[in-house]
Design an enzyme around this catalytic site. Structure first.
Site, PDB file in Angstrom:
ATOM      1  CE  LYS A 113     -18.661  20.107  13.116  1.00 42.94           C
ATOM      2  NZ  LYS A 113     -19.025  19.449  14.104  1.00 42.94           N
ATOM      3  CE  LYS A 195      -6.370  12.005  20.192  1.00 42.57           C
ATOM      4  NZ  LYS A 195      -6.666  13.064  21.153  1.00 42.57           N
ATOM      5  CE  LYS A 198     -17.730  10.706  19.867  1.00 43.13           C
ATOM      6  NZ  LYS A 198     -18.714  11.049  20.863  1.00 43.13           N
TER       7      LYS A 198
END
Ligand code: TRP
Length: 332
Positions: A113, A195, A198
């Protein structure tokens, strides 16, 4: 014997996709009969990125509706919003006194982050694993269904629980990540790259909110080639992916038929994708429709959240009373 306690948090941002369905939700649905389950929408966690206040209610409603539409039964589990349980931030405050800046700064998800959003490295982000620990310990959970990316957070929860226990008194059982063996099924994306998730290509991801046409279009665009030329040849990754998706939603005989056609070089990928598209539509449409209907029924959603919070607060308030007493917050 009383049932083992399970806690898991559901992110309230982003639309749920097939990867979430087979990775997380199916696990929850299976667990609801065997365990004493607490599932919550992690709305406090979402505040680390300062979502628009106008969006919060809709996000929470959508996540609740999609989970119920996927089979989660609010009668069987406590399904609630994290922010409805004031005992969670209270335990979070207590645990923050036992969590060290140095160890929090080393957490890989925190470091990611910092790299991705250098302008918003707030204290909430740093102490995210502590809030997650409070989410888990508030119900004294022992099983935490999470994906691989969250396993380290659960390990930290064990560390903090252990630290609390050694300083005050053995109060918290140790929580562990939990998954049914077959839930580690990978749900490949439609572009042959990794995969479904989102953050990646929305055209290669099937969302539970996608309409029938969107599903068909996405499936028909999946990468294929001219087909095998030798019998029983090895499958390229992107073809394996289509079989894998078919395996998840189509009847076994159908997948077998295409597998044989592949092996004897008669496969027509156009036909295979048409079949997959229709089976995918048949799979997703009822979930989408149920979720959309529930999303419109605010009274029902509010009832689910209110009753979920009532159930969750019974165990949360017992835990907090015990923790306060052990810490010495016990004045009258
Ligand atoms: N951090 C989890 C995620 O990003 C969500 C979460 C929050 C959670 N609190 C939790 C998961 C407690 C399990 C237990 O997916």
């Amino acid at each position: 014997m009383s049932k083992e306690i399970v806690v898991s948090g559901i992110r309230s941002t982003g639309f749920l996709h097939l990867g979430n369905y087979f990775g997380a939700m199916q696990n929850y649905v299976k667990m609801q009969d065997e365990y004493n389950c607490y599932f919550f929408v992690a709305d406090y966690h979402s505040l680390t990125t300062h979502p628009d206040p106008k969006d919060l209610r809709g996000n929470v409603y959508r996540v609740v509706a999609e989970n119920v539409a996927s089979g989660l039964d609010p009668e069987k589990v406590a399904l609630y919003a994290q922010s409805d349980i004031p005992e969670i931030p209270e335990l979070y405050l207590m645990l923050n006194m036992l969590a060290y800046k140095g160890e929090l700064e080393k957490v890989p998800t925190f470091k990611d982050k910092v790299r991705l959003q250098p302008d918003n490295v707030n204290a909430g982000l740093l102490t995210y694993p502590v809030l997650m620990t409070a989410d888990i310990l508030i119900h004294k959970a022992v099983k935490v269904p999470v994906g691989k990316d969250q396993e380290q957070h659960v390990e930290m929860a064990r560390n903090f629980a252990h630290r609390f226990n050694s300083r005050y008194s053995e109060m918290f059982p140790m929580p562990y990540p939990f998954n049914y063996g077959d839930s580690l099924i990978k749900v490949p994306s439609l572009d042959g790259a990794g995969k479904m998730s989102k953050s990646e290509n929305i055209n290669a991801t099937l969302y539970l909110a996608d309409d029938d046409d969107a599903i068909r279009k996405k499936v028909m665009k999946a990468k294929t080639d001219a087909g095998p030329t030798e019998h029983n040849s090895e499958m390229p990754d992107y073809i394996q992916n289509i079989f894998q998706l078919m395996h998840l939603v189509s009847k076994p005989e159908i997948t077998d038929t295409f597998r044989s056609a592949y092996n004897n070089c008669t496969i027509r990928y156009g036909d295979m994708k048409k079949q997959l598209a229709e089976d995918m539509v048949a799979f997703i449409a009822p979930i989408r429709e149920k979720a959309a209907e529930l999303q419109k029924d605010e009274a029902q959603l509010q009832k689910i959240l209110r009753e979920g919070a009532e159930k969750a607060r019974i165990s949360a308030s017992a835990t907090i009373a015990e923790a306060r007493k052990l810490i010495g917050i016990n004045y009258y």
